[in-house]
Design a protein around this motif. Structure first.
Motif, PDB file in Angstrom:
ATOM      1  N   GLY A   1      55.472   3.705 -10.981  1.00 21.09           N
ATOM      2  CA  GLY A   1      56.519   3.836 -11.998  1.00 21.09           C
ATOM      3  C   GLY A   1      56.710   2.569 -12.804  1.00 21.09           C
ATOM      4  O   GLY A   1      56.874   2.616 -14.030  1.00 21.09           O
ATOM      5  N   LEU A   2      56.674   1.417 -12.124  1.00 19.35           N
ATOM      6  CA  LEU A   2      56.845   0.138 -12.818  1.00 19.35           C
ATOM      7  C   LEU A   2      55.652  -0.157 -13.723  1.00 19.35           C
ATOM      8  O   LEU A   2      55.822  -0.614 -14.862  1.00 19.35           O
ATOM      9  CB  LEU A   2      57.025  -0.980 -11.795  1.00 19.35           C
ATOM     10  N   PHE A   3      54.448   0.099 -13.227  1.00 19.33           N
ATOM     11  CA  PHE A   3      53.263  -0.116 -14.055  1.00 19.33           C
ATOM     12  C   PHE A   3      53.290   0.809 -15.282  1.00 19.33           C
ATOM     13  O   PHE A   3      52.938   0.402 -16.388  1.00 19.33           O
ATOM     14  CB  PHE A   3      51.993   0.136 -13.249  1.00 19.33           C
ATOM     15  N   GLY A   4      53.699   2.055 -15.065  1.00 18.31           N
ATOM     16  CA  GLY A   4      53.784   2.993 -16.185  1.00 18.31           C
ATOM     17  C   GLY A   4      54.786   2.548 -17.227  1.00 18.31           C
ATOM     18  O   GLY A   4      54.532   2.638 -18.436  1.00 18.31           O
ATOM     19  N   ALA A   5      55.943   2.038 -16.779  1.00 22.93           N
ATOM     20  CA  ALA A   5      56.961   1.546 -17.714  1.00 22.93           C
ATOM     21  C   ALA A   5      56.439   0.350 -18.502  1.00 22.93           C
ATOM     22  O   ALA A   5      56.715   0.209 -19.702  1.00 22.93           O
ATOM     23  CB  ALA A   5      58.228   1.162 -16.954  1.00 22.93           C
ATOM     24  N   ALA A   6      55.669  -0.516 -17.834  1.00 21.87           N
ATOM     25  CA  ALA A   6      55.089  -1.671 -18.531  1.00 21.87           C
ATOM     26  C   ALA A   6      54.106  -1.219 -19.601  1.00 21.87           C
ATOM     27  O   ALA A   6      54.133  -1.700 -20.747  1.00 21.87           O
ATOM     28  CB  ALA A   6      54.402  -2.591 -17.523  1.00 21.87           C
ATOM     29  N   LEU A   7      53.249  -0.277 -19.266  1.00 19.65           N
ATOM     30  CA  LEU A   7      52.242   0.194 -20.220  1.00 19.65           C
ATOM     31  C   LEU A   7      52.865   0.947 -21.382  1.00 19.65           C
ATOM     32  O   LEU A   7      52.329   0.944 -22.497  1.00 19.65           O
ATOM     33  CB  LEU A   7      51.222   1.081 -19.497  1.00 19.65           C
ATOM     34  N   ASP A   8      54.013   1.578 -21.150  1.00 19.50           N
ATOM     35  CA  ASP A   8      54.692   2.320 -22.219  1.00 19.50           C
ATOM     36  C   ASP A   8      55.216   1.407 -23.326  1.00 19.50           C
ATOM     37  O   ASP A   8      55.548   1.897 -24.424  1.00 19.50           O
ATOM     38  CB  ASP A   8      55.864   3.134 -21.650  1.00 19.50           C
ATOM     39  N   LEU A   9      55.310   0.112 -23.060  1.00 22.65           N
ATOM     40  CA  LEU A   9      55.800  -0.830 -24.071  1.00 22.65           C
ATOM     41  C   LEU A   9      54.767  -1.098 -25.157  1.00 22.65           C
ATOM     42  O   LEU A   9      55.110  -1.610 -26.225  1.00 22.65           O
ATOM     43  CB  LEU A   9      56.196  -2.161 -23.411  1.00 22.65           C
ATOM     44  N   TRP A  10      53.509  -0.752 -24.899  1.00 24.92           N
ATOM     45  CA  TRP A  10      52.452  -1.025 -25.880  1.00 24.92           C
ATOM     46  C   TRP A  10      52.493   0.009 -26.998  1.00 24.92           C
ATOM     47  O   TRP A  10      52.560   1.204 -26.757  1.00 24.92           O
ATOM     48  CB  TRP A  10      51.084  -1.015 -25.193  1.00 24.92           C
ATOM     49  N   ARG A  11      52.420  -0.511 -28.250  1.00 24.86           N
ATOM     50  CA  ARG A  11      52.494   0.368 -29.425  1.00 24.86           C
ATOM     51  C   ARG A  11      51.230   0.284 -30.285  1.00 24.86           C
ATOM     52  O   ARG A  11      51.169   0.891 -31.349  1.00 24.86           O
ATOM     53  CB  ARG A  11      53.704  -0.012 -30.283  1.00 24.86           C
ATOM     54  N   GLY A  12      50.243  -0.480 -29.823  1.00 30.55           N
ATOM     55  CA  GLY A  12      49.020  -0.635 -30.604  1.00 30.55           C
ATOM     56  C   GLY A  12      48.469  -2.026 -30.421  1.00 30.55           C
ATOM     57  O   GLY A  12      48.882  -2.772 -29.527  1.00 30.55           O
ATOM     58  N   PRO A  13      47.511  -2.441 -31.266  1.00 32.04           N
ATOM     59  CA  PRO A  13      46.924  -3.784 -31.158  1.00 32.04           C
ATOM     60  C   PRO A  13      47.995  -4.869 -31.251  1.00 32.04           C
ATOM     61  O   PRO A  13      48.867  -4.822 -32.123  1.00 32.04           O
ATOM     62  CB  PRO A  13      45.964  -3.849 -32.346  1.00 32.04           C
ATOM     63  N   VAL A  14      47.927  -5.831 -30.349  1.00 29.63           N
ATOM     64  CA  VAL A  14      48.932  -6.893 -30.289  1.00 29.63           C
ATOM     65  C   VAL A  14      48.968  -7.691 -31.587  1.00 29.63           C
ATOM     66  O   VAL A  14      47.935  -8.057 -32.137  1.00 29.63           O
ATOM     67  CB  VAL A  14      48.634  -7.836 -29.100  1.00 29.63           C
ATOM     68  N   LEU A  15      50.202  -7.912 -32.082  1.00 26.34           N
ATOM     69  CA  LEU A  15      50.435  -8.782 -33.234  1.00 26.34           C
ATOM     70  C   LEU A  15      49.660  -8.356 -34.479  1.00 26.34           C
ATOM     71  O   LEU A  15      49.201  -9.187 -35.261  1.00 26.34           O
ATOM     72  CB  LEU A  15      50.101 -10.235 -32.896  1.00 26.34           C
ATOM     73  N   ALA A  16      49.517  -7.068 -34.664  1.00 28.71           N
ATOM     74  CA  ALA A  16      48.853  -6.578 -35.875  1.00 28.71           C
ATOM     75  C   ALA A  16      49.621  -7.062 -37.105  1.00 28.71           C
ATOM     76  O   ALA A  16      50.848  -7.047 -37.143  1.00 28.71           O
ATOM     77  CB  ALA A  16      48.801  -5.053 -35.857  1.00 28.71           C
ATOM     78  N   GLY A  17      48.883  -7.540 -38.100  1.00 26.03           N
ATOM     79  CA  GLY A  17      49.501  -7.943 -39.350  1.00 26.03           C
ATOM     80  C   GLY A  17      49.805  -9.424 -39.473  1.00 26.03           C
ATOM     81  O   GLY A  17      50.429  -9.836 -40.451  1.00 26.03           O
ATOM     82  N   ILE A  18      49.358 -10.260 -38.503  1.00 29.18           N
ATOM     83  CA  ILE A  18      49.589 -11.696 -38.642  1.00 29.18           C
ATOM     84  C   ILE A  18      48.252 -12.402 -38.831  1.00 29.18           C
ATOM     85  O   ILE A  18      47.187 -11.787 -38.750  1.00 29.18           O
ATOM     86  CB  ILE A  18      50.337 -12.278 -37.422  1.00 29.18           C
ATOM     87  N   ALA A  19      48.309 -13.719 -39.073  1.00 30.75           N
ATOM     88  CA  ALA A  19      47.100 -14.488 -39.360  1.00 30.75           C
ATOM     89  C   ALA A  19      46.106 -14.383 -38.203  1.00 30.75           C
ATOM     90  O   ALA A  19      46.474 -14.487 -37.030  1.00 30.75           O
ATOM     91  CB  ALA A  19      47.461 -15.950 -39.625  1.00 30.75           C
ATOM     92  N   GLU A  20      44.843 -14.226 -38.548  1.00 35.74           N
ATOM     93  CA  GLU A  20      43.811 -13.963 -37.555  1.00 35.74           C
ATOM     94  C   GLU A  20      43.645 -15.069 -36.514  1.00 35.74           C
ATOM     95  O   GLU A  20      43.449 -14.758 -35.319  1.00 35.74           O
ATOM     96  CB  GLU A  20      42.482 -13.700 -38.257  1.00 35.74           C
ATOM     97  N   PRO A  21      43.694 -16.365 -36.868  1.00 32.47           N
ATOM     98  CA  PRO A  21      43.511 -17.390 -35.833  1.00 32.47           C
ATOM     99  C   PRO A  21      44.493 -17.269 -34.679  1.00 32.47           C
ATOM    100  O   PRO A  21      44.137 -17.503 -33.530  1.00 32.47           O
ATOM    101  CB  PRO A  21      43.717 -18.701 -36.607  1.00 32.47           C
ATOM    102  N   LEU A  22      45.734 -16.913 -34.955  1.00 29.27           N
ATOM    103  CA  LEU A  22      46.728 -16.747 -33.899  1.00 29.27           C
ATOM    104  C   LEU A  22      46.560 -15.412 -33.198  1.00 29.27           C
ATOM    105  O   LEU A  22      46.615 -15.328 -31.974  1.00 29.27           O
ATOM    106  CB  LEU A  22      48.136 -16.862 -34.487  1.00 29.27           C
ATOM    107  N   ARG A  23      46.332 -14.360 -33.966  1.00 35.98           N
ATOM    108  CA  ARG A  23      46.246 -13.023 -33.391  1.00 35.98           C
ATOM    109  C   ARG A  23      45.054 -12.877 -32.450  1.00 35.98           C
ATOM    110  O   ARG A  23      45.170 -12.285 -31.369  1.00 35.98           O
ATOM    111  CB  ARG A  23      46.129 -11.979 -34.515  1.00 35.98           C
ATOM    112  N   ALA A  24      43.909 -13.425 -32.835  1.00 38.47           N
ATOM    113  CA  ALA A  24      42.686 -13.209 -32.069  1.00 38.47           C
ATOM    114  C   ALA A  24      42.812 -13.706 -30.640  1.00 38.47           C
ATOM    115  O   ALA A  24      42.517 -12.980 -29.682  1.00 38.47           O
ATOM    116  CB  ALA A  24      41.509 -13.874 -32.773  1.00 38.47           C
ATOM    117  N   GLY A  25      43.239 -14.951 -30.478  1.00 33.13           N
ATOM    118  CA  GLY A  25      43.343 -15.509 -29.139  1.00 33.13           C
ATOM    119  C   GLY A  25      44.387 -14.824 -28.292  1.00 33.13           C
ATOM    120  O   GLY A  25      44.160 -14.505 -27.120  1.00 33.13           O
ATOM    121  N   GLU A  26      45.543 -14.568 -28.879  1.00 29.45           N
ATOM    122  CA  GLU A  26      46.622 -13.957 -28.117  1.00 29.45           C
ATOM    123  C   GLU A  26      46.326 -12.505 -27.781  1.00 29.45           C
ATOM    124  O   GLU A  26      46.658 -12.025 -26.693  1.00 29.45           O
ATOM    125  CB  GLU A  26      47.939 -14.059 -28.897  1.00 29.45           C
TER     126      GLU A  26
END
Length: 242
Positions: free
Chosen positions: A122-147
């Protein structure tokens, strides 16, 4: 106030409205401050992220302008303050989805180690439910790529742990398709392949489990020139021993 970075960058203000963040530069500024988790981000670091090597003559004034606009967009109770040659963001009373993800994942691992697989799932499922797509979409590539690479590794590890928890409570029918998809997407992840083998074997499909092992062995040899590691070898021996 709710800060969301596990997908397109977004902020839900204290009044319930979506904050207006502007274009790529103010979004990158906010992302850098959030990822610093309350630590000061030096001006030089912010400038390098926002302008990516093309430094305008008015860079100091432009940075101040972006900071001012971001303060206005966030409103209260977030505190974006000047400190020690840089800026820091203190989201007083707010939440950051990435921190909540890590909290839920840690709690899930504690429950799994304690033998409470149902709670862990249940806890793992709740954690995964927080994801809405690629992390930090729409920001500068140097920061987004590593993170994004770092967070994606965390997500995959939690997904594997959720499959392991499902297995522990006997939910093999759910575990098989999830592990299958994970192996197809990431064929070099030996833990995922070992979980798929275990799920197949528990579902009465040992021959398929053996085939999954041999496919993995060939892939590792062809792509990396290595043999299966201890995790995958142990899974294979468990299948053979029934």
């Amino acid at each position: 106030m709710e800060f969301r970075i596990l997908g397109p960058l977004a902020v839900i203000r204290a009044d319930g409205h979506l904050a207006v963040l502007g274009g790529r530069k103010p979004r990158t500024l906010l992302a850098a401050l959030l990822l610093a988790r309350g630590r000061v981000v030096p001006d030089e670091r912010l400038v390098s992220l926002l302008w990516e090597g093309v430094r305008p003559s008015t860079v100091d004034a432009q940075l101040c302008t972006y900071v001012s606009r971001l303060r206005k967009g966030l409103g209260r109770p977030a505190r974006l303050v000047r400190s020690g040659g840089g800026y820091l963001l203190a989201p007083d009373g707010g939440t950051i989805d990435a921190e909540e993800f890590e909290r839920l994942a840690s709690a899930g691992h504690d429950e799994l180690r304690a033998g409470e697989a149902g709670r862990a799932a249940g806890l793992f499922g709740a954690a995964l439910d927080l994801w809405r797509g690629p992390v930090l979409a729409g920001i500068a590539e140097p920061l987004r790529a590593g993170e994004s690479a770092r967070f994606e590794e965390l997500r995959l590890a939690v997904l594997e742990s959720r499959i392991e928890a499902d297995m522990a409570i006997g939910d093999h029918l759910r575990a098989v398709p999830e592990a299958t998809g994970l192996v197809l997407e990431h064929p070099l992840r030996e833990r995922a392949r070992a979980l798929l083998m275990a799920a197949l074997c528990a579902s009465g499909r040992p021959a398929d489990a053996v085939a999954v092992y041999h496919r993995g062995r060939r892939i590792l040899d062809e792509r990396l020139g290595i043999a299966p590691g201890p995790v995958l070898q142990a899974a294979y021996q468990r299948v053979l021993s029934g």
